[in-house]
Design an enzyme around this catalytic site. Structure first.
Site, short mmCIF file in Angstrom:
data_model
loop_
_atom_site.label_atom_id
_atom_site.label_comp_id
_atom_site.label_asym_id
_atom_site.label_seq_id
_atom_site.Cartn_x
_atom_site.Cartn_y
_atom_site.Cartn_z
N CYS A 81 61.26 40.12 -5.43
CA CYS A 81 61.55 39.27 -4.27
C CYS A 81 61.47 40.04 -2.96
O CYS A 81 61.80 39.53 -1.92
CB CYS A 81 62.90 38.58 -4.42
N GLU A 124 67.45 47.54 -6.27
CA GLU A 124 67.04 47.99 -4.93
C GLU A 124 67.31 49.47 -4.72
O GLU A 124 66.87 50.06 -3.75
CB GLU A 124 67.84 47.23 -3.86
N ASP A 163 64.17 47.46 -0.04
CA ASP A 163 65.13 48.55 -0.10
C ASP A 163 64.72 49.61 -1.11
O ASP A 163 64.91 50.79 -0.87
CB ASP A 163 66.53 48.00 -0.44
N HIS A 219 64.40 42.97 9.03
CA HIS A 219 64.65 41.55 8.80
C HIS A 219 63.97 40.64 9.81
O HIS A 219 63.63 39.52 9.50
CB HIS A 219 66.15 41.30 8.69
C1 PEP Z 1 64.78 43.83 -0.55
O1 PEP Z 1 65.48 44.79 -0.24
O2 PEP Z 1 63.64 43.92 -1.04
C2 PEP Z 1 65.28 42.45 -0.35
C3 PEP Z 1 64.61 41.42 -0.80
O3 PEP Z 1 66.45 42.30 0.34
P1 PEP Z 1 66.58 42.44 1.93
O4 PEP Z 1 65.21 42.54 2.52
O5 PEP Z 1 67.34 41.26 2.40
O6 PEP Z 1 67.35 43.72 2.08
MG MG Z 2 67.58 44.47 0.13
#
Ligand code: PEP
Ligand code: MG
Length: 631
Positions: free
Chosen positions: A551, A480, A504, A239
């Site tokens: 996304c 995911e 994920d 993140h």
């Molecule tokens: C993902 O897992 O691709 C996602 C967009 O969510 P995060 O990165 O917040 O886990």
């Molecule tokens: Mg995710």
């Protein structure tokens, strides 16, 4: 090279060989650290040393030249970095004040406990007070400060030295005193840190460095001073890297040999494309990077021209580009005007920076601000996705396998009160704007979706009963988890839209922890298995006519975006820093050409081949600079 010789001609024994292996490995580690921190600079310069760099993983594109500032765990003496002091007398005064306050604090504690503790136990306080009052600890620390060490660094050195003396003692009772000394050091440090906030201590071109940087560490640096981010752990899908991309600053993750404690204050170059850090760089390296940074700026200026253009393929297919945000909503206005809405708003940050769960009205106010900023454009608010690498300080979860554990909607389902509060806040925020869409993360079974939908309906009914004028927004799920890929029809039937979270999905399909640098080379969103999983989702969702978007960070990767276009993904959502680059890609290809490229890519068996192939195509088209430094 380690050379060992002996006088007698004989073979080295096996255990001698393994001993030398071990020795060499340890020496290599120490030398790498010393090189990186610049301690070997003097020795090497005469030898015409090549340009040195530390290799990590590309986290967020971009290059920059700045100064390293170490973010470290508070109240942890061992984590205090080597730093020089500005004004020794100011630091000495700070130190004396902290010592005075610790003394006061210890006397107070002793008096408070005196009625309940036997006098033998109270003697501990006397011992600590004696150490404080005794001259050595204080005078040695002050001596170090006057020699130029920063007060916290000086304290760490003095305490370590004293503790080591006790560590070596035969007598177990005396050996125990080492922990008393460390305890005392920690206490003084806490008082010092409460008086010395880091804010204001960040230079203009800060490259933030840390063992395991978190989103909150970044939030601490004023956005206009942050030039780059370097973390010893993590990978491009951590993140922190995502956050850096959102802020448009380069990031290098998973630098295993990062000498965190010794890098503070040094000049450094960050190359977020190649995942490299140069510490105290040679002049030739610096000037080369000045040139590359200049070219990057030029490229960005060219990108600026696309701001008002439509995201349309050469054959006129409109591919809406949405923004991923939330982690930075309070910090940046980037991407608000360039995007057609928010494809992923991570609601986790407001939960992470507080010391308790935010109340319904607090949440409603922050969601309303986002909905208002984008109205009438759609905003996908994702429900809380804590756990994994996003812990809440006030909601500790201890698991040996956090990414396979209690995270995302699993927590929401076990704590419906947290989920219901959040949904109520979202629905209330939406009354004035009408552009809310709710997105549910980490779905792995249809039962989860059914249960979450019924909770959402319950929140709606409650609010209607309370007289609120709310509407039911569109509800979507994130794909995911591999299980969701193979049940996509059953899931799609239940919801309004699908968004693929490739960060994920890649982690779970390839069984590679997205934060673990040891296996980060295996983490690749261009892996043929990931590409096929996405195709499967697009086909399955089509059965029920549900729109599919991506996304995950893959959507913001210019090379990958063209493959997603070929697959028939309808929209892409990405960090602010990627919007214009991907727009350029979309405007450079027709859908048919993207399909052709996808078909060629699908014949390849390895991610690297796919990547090299696409980079080649981009270079031929003059788009190479979108995926590397320079133009
Ligand atoms: C993902 O897992 O691709 C996602 C967009 O969510 P995060 O990165 O917040 O886990
Ligand atoms: Mg995710």
């Amino acid at each position: 090279m380690l050379v060992v010789r002996q006088k007698q001609p004989r073979r080295f024994e096996e255990d001698e060989v393994t001993f030398l292996f071990t020795l060499a490995a340890q020496l290599a580690g120490a030398i790498t650290h010393a090189k990186a921190s610049g301690e070997l600079t003097g020795m090497e310069e005469g030898l015409g040393a090549p340009a040195r760099f530390l290799q990590g993983l590309a986290g967020a594109g971009g290059v920059g030249i700045g100064r390293a500032v170490v973010a470290y765990r508070k109240a942890d003496l061992e984590a205090v970095p080597e730093r020089e002091c500005g004004d020794p007398e100011v630091d000495v005064a700070l130190f004396q004040d902290a010592v005075g306050r610790v003394e006061e604090n210890l006397r107070g504690l002793k008096a408070q406990l005196a009625p309940d503790l036997p006098s033998g136990d109270l003697a501990l306080f006397d011992a600590l007070l004696l150490m404080l009052g005794g001259d050595t600890l204080v005078t040695e620390t002050i001596g170090r400060i006057r020699q130029g060490e920063w007060v916290q660094t000086a304290l760490r050195h003095t305490i370590e030295e004293h503790a080591r003396i006790f560590d070596r003692m035969e007598d177990p009772y005396l050996r125990e005193r080492a922990s008393d000394i460390r305890h005392l050091g920690r206490r003084i440090l806490m008082f010092l840190q409460s008086e010395q906030p880091q804010q204001g201590g960040y230079p203009d071109n800060t490259i933030l460095v840390g063992e395991a940087l978190g989103a909150v560490d970044l939030a601490d640096v004023p956005a206009e001073r942050l030039l780059g981010v370097v973390s010893a752990t993590g990978s491009s899908s951590s993140h922190v890297a995502i956050l850096a991309r959102g802020m448009g600053v380069p990031a290098v993750m998973g630098v295993k040999d990062l000498p965190v404690r010794r890098i503070d204050g040094r000049e450094a170059i960050i190359d977020g494309y190649l995942g490299r850090i140069y510490v105290s760089p040679a002049p030739a390296v610096r000037s080369e990077y000045q040139r590359l940074a200049g070219e990057d700026r030029e490229l960005n200026q060219e990108l600026e021209a696309l701001r008002s253009e439509a995201a349309e393929t050469t054959d006129g297919v409109h591919v809406p580009l949405y923004l991923n945000t939330g982690l930075i909503s309070e910090m940046s206005a980037l991407g608000i005007s360039e995007s057609e809405g928010i494809g992923l708003y991570r609601t986790d940050m407001p939960f992470m920076v507080r010391d308790r769960f935010p109340a319904e009205s607090e949440q409603a106010a922050s969601y309303a601000a986002v909905l208002e900023a984008f109205a009438p454009r759609p905003v996908n608010l994702r429900t809380l996705d804590i756990g994994g690498d996003k812990p809440l300080p006030y909601f500790p979860v201890h698991e040996s396998n956090p990414f396979l554990g209690w995270r995302g909607i699993r927590i929401s389902l076990d704590h419906p009160e947290i989920f219901l509060t959040q949904i109520r806040a979202m629905l209330r925020a939406d009354t004035a704007f009408g552009n809310l869409r709710i997105m549910l993360p980490m779905i792995s079974t249809v039962a989860e979706v059914d249960e979450l939908l019924s909770l959402i309906h319950r929140a709606r009914d409650e609010l209607l009963e309370e007289g609120c004028d709310i509407r039911v927004p569109q509800i979507g799920i994130m794909v995911e988890v591999p299980a969701a890929v193979y049940q996509i029809e059953a899931l799609a039937r239940r919801v309004d839209f699908i968004s693929i979270g490739t960060n994920d999905l890649t982690q779970y399909l390839l069984a590679v922890d997205r934060n673990n640098p040891m296996v980060a080379e295996l983490y690749d969103e261009m892996h043929p298995a990931v590409l096929r999983a996405i195709i499967r989702v697009v086909e399955g969702a089509k059965v029920y006519n549900r729109p599919v978007s991506v996304c995950g960070e893959m959507a913001g990767n210019p090379l990958a975006a063209v493959l997603l276009l070929g697959m028939g993904v309808e929209s892409l959502s990405m960090s602010a820093g990627s919007l214009l680059k991907v727009k350029w890609v979309i405007r450079s290809f027709s859908r048919a050409r993207a399909r052709q490229l996808l078909n060629s890519a699908l014949r390849m068996e390895e991610a690297r081949q796919v990547r090299d192939y696409l980079q080649g195509v981009f270079e031929d088209m003059g788009l190479g600079g979108l995926a590397r430094s320079g133009k």
